[in-house]
Design an enzyme around this catalytic site. Structure first.
Site, short mmCIF file in Angstrom:
data_model
loop_
_atom_site.label_atom_id
_atom_site.label_comp_id
_atom_site.label_asym_id
_atom_site.label_seq_id
_atom_site.Cartn_x
_atom_site.Cartn_y
_atom_site.Cartn_z
N ARG A 399 -3.68 -8.05 -0.68
CA ARG A 399 -3.50 -8.69 0.62
C ARG A 399 -2.18 -8.29 1.27
NH1 ARG A 399 -6.73 -12.98 1.62
NH2 ARG A 399 -6.20 -12.51 3.77
N HIS A 400 -1.28 -7.69 0.48
CA HIS A 400 -0.07 -7.11 1.08
C HIS A 400 -0.46 -5.74 1.66
CE1 HIS A 400 2.80 -10.13 -0.32
NE2 HIS A 400 2.03 -10.22 -1.38
N ARG A 401 -1.03 -5.79 2.85
CA ARG A 401 -1.71 -4.61 3.39
C ARG A 401 -0.77 -3.49 3.82
NH1 ARG A 401 -5.10 -8.56 7.04
NH2 ARG A 401 -3.43 -9.89 6.30
N ARG A 488 6.74 -12.73 -3.96
CA ARG A 488 6.11 -12.60 -5.29
C ARG A 488 7.09 -12.68 -6.45
NH1 ARG A 488 1.26 -14.23 -3.83
NH2 ARG A 488 0.48 -13.01 -2.07
#
Length: 556
Positions: A399-401, A488
């Site tokens: 999702r960390h595009r 994170r």
């Protein structure tokens, strides 16, 4: 007499679980984990499945005319209204813009879909494998999976029996692990949150609920990647055209054709012209470059072993970095402000952009980095990592595009032997670990049996667990990675992504200390500068990480 908690029960098992609980109560004894596990194994779950359900939640009124009006605006001194578009312009401008590659005009229209009864594997391998989307997805970390619900491919006979039983068996293991892990999670949480005999009962109940969540968060590793999920998924019109074009490119072409086909049908129904006037059909599977690659000569098991050997015990290994990174950052900062080294030294330039005491953007809860002329100077430094994560962790990591990865096609990277990640909470509990390892063997045995029965690998892969190991190369600019590492390295981040991020940060600090020293979770970055330190509110992990980061010990 104590009333037993039935929070671990599965929907289809509840009558027997309740009966077992009541029998324990009548016998005047406490409802134990052994009772709960006995009830679980005396009431087999039944797999529930259904076709993908797609709804069009929101869409512009006239998406195709909006694209033509946008195209006309490029050649007009004013904004063209959609009501001004003629049939002649639809026929000429539509095809001309699309065929010439002027696709931004089709990006103004956005379609918001509701997706249900789609597999997590399909979401990972196709819907979230590129940057241009927005999703809000049901979380397996915090939502208890009360019954086995999963995608079932077109199988018959023994193959269908093997497939369905593998899904049901995985849910049994999930329920078992949820019970086995709760006490361990609760004991740790009680220590972290300083529970005393005088602790308020309401606070104790909240801690118990949190322990439940930690238990199911870990137990989910045995759930098959074919498990259903639901989500709100928003994409632009041009992206929908591209998804239709590329529908055969992922590990799940059959499911992708079902879901994307329904998304396209709904948009056609809303505005027939959006696909009738322009567009291209799907690329044939036989024509795809990916399909012409050879299988690994030595087998995927040996390829996986060689990759892990390069990691040498790490979750993530720094493969490459901009050699002169700190000087590049300094030069980039000076270029924004028209300065020379005599005006602003390298140390001062790096401090201005990286130190949260000097750069208040680092403290902003809204990520404004890409809008800041100062912070865009971090675009020019890049890092490349080799890493491994489980399927479930990578579904979050991807999702960390702005930190893209060359993720594997599992149809090429399939291993004959169990190949999985073991969460630390499971590793520390002998009973849980034995059940977990048994679940892994059961999943791979089912997958291999399906292949023996002639089931396509595309379908057999669905029975593999969330724990399945994925190995890939990932890279990003310092600007993108800075945002990711801030989120994170928080103790609330998913365990594997946290561990990989800490590996990455350690290696970046070693090669570029002036940059790395200013990277850490929000509580570390904000400490002494702004209140509150922790941005998680009531979800504060309970550990004063800011006192000794990066050596603070994470236990959950």
């Amino acid at each position: 007499m104590m009333r037993p908690s039935l929070s671990s029960g599965l929907t289809r098992r509840e009558p027997k679980i309740v009966a077992t609980a009541r029998a324990a109560g009548r016998a005047g004894r406490k409802w134990t984990n052994a009772d709960r596990l006995s009830a679980i194994y005396n009431a087999f779950p039944v797999l529930s499945t259904a076709p993908p359900k797609v709804t069009l939640r929101n869409a512009p009124t006239v998406p195709f005319d909006g694209a033509i009006a946008a195209a006309r605006t490029c050649y007009s001194p004013r904004v063209i209204d959609t009501r001004e578009i003629t049939e002649s312009q639809r026929n000429t401008i539509g095809g001309l813009t699309f065929d010439a590659g002027h696709h931004t005009v089709y990006q103004h229209a956005h379609f918001e879909f509701g997706l249900e009864n789609v597999s997590r594997h399909f979401v990972w391998t196709f819907l979230h494998s590129y940057p241009f989307y927005n999703s809000e997805q049901s979380s397996q970390r915090y939502v208890k999976l009360k019954e086995p619900r999963a995608f079932v491919p077109p199988l018959a006979g023994e193959a269908r029996d093997v497939y369905e039983r593998a899904i049901e068996r995985a849910w049994e293991r999930y329920a078992e692990l949820s019970v086995l892990l709760k006490d361990d999670a609760l004991a740790i949480l009680k220590e972290l949150r300083y529970v005393r005999p005088t602790t308020n009962p309401d606070r104790l109940k909240q801690i118990e609920r949190d322990a439940d969540k930690r238990a199911i968060e870990t137990a989910r590793y045995v759930i098959p990647i074919g498990a259903f999920t639901s989500m709100v998924h928003t994409i632009s019109g041009i992206v929908l055209h591209r998804l239709l074009r590329m529908v055969n490119t992922s590990d799940t072409p059959y499911e992708a054709r079902l879901v994307i086909g329904e998304m396209v049908r709904l948009v056609r129904e809303w505005d027939p012209m959006f696909f009738e006037k322009v567009g291209l059909g799907p690329l044939d599977a036989e024509a795809l470059p990916e399909g012409r690659f050879p299988a690994p000569q030595r087998g995927a098991d040996r390829v996986a072993a060689a990759f892990d050997a390069r990691l040498n015990g790490r979750w993530s290994r720094l493969r490459d970095a901009s050699a002169d990174a700190e000087a590049i950052v300094a030069d980039s900062v000076r270029s924004v402000f028209g300065l020379e080294p005599e005006d602003l030294s390298d140390d001062a330039a790096i401090d201005r952009v990286m130190n949260p005491a000097s750069n208040q953007y680092r403290l902003d809860v809204l990520n404004v980095s890409y809008h800041s002329p100062l912070m865009r100077s971090l675009h020019h430094v890049n890092y490349v990592f080799e890493k491994r994560l489980s399927h479930t962790a990578d579904s979050q990591d991807q999702r960390h595009r702005m930190v893209p990865a060359s993720r594997p096609l599992m149809t090429f990277a399939d291993t004959s032997q169990p190949d999985y990640i073991t969460p630390r909470l499971i590793a520390a509990n002998a009973k849980a670990r034995a059940a977990y390892e048994c679940a892994m063997r059961e999943a791979w045995t089912a997958k291999n049996r399906l292949l023996e029965l002639g089931v396509p690998l595309e379908f057999a892969l669905y029975v593999l667990p969330n724990a399945k190991t994925l190995r890939f190369v990932e890279s990003g600019s310092l600007l993108a990675l800075l945002h990711k590492w801030t989120l994170r390295t928080c103790f609330n981040a998913q365990e594997e992504i946290y561990l990989a991020s800490m590996d990455e940060l350690e290696q970046v600090r070693a090669v570029h200390p002036r940059v790395g020293r200013h990277i850490g979770p929000p509580c570390v970055i904000r400490n002494g500068l702004v209140s509150p330190r922790c941005t998680e509110g009531t979800h504060f992990c309970g550990v004063p990480v800011w006192r000794d980061f990066p050596v603070a010990v994470r236990r959950l």
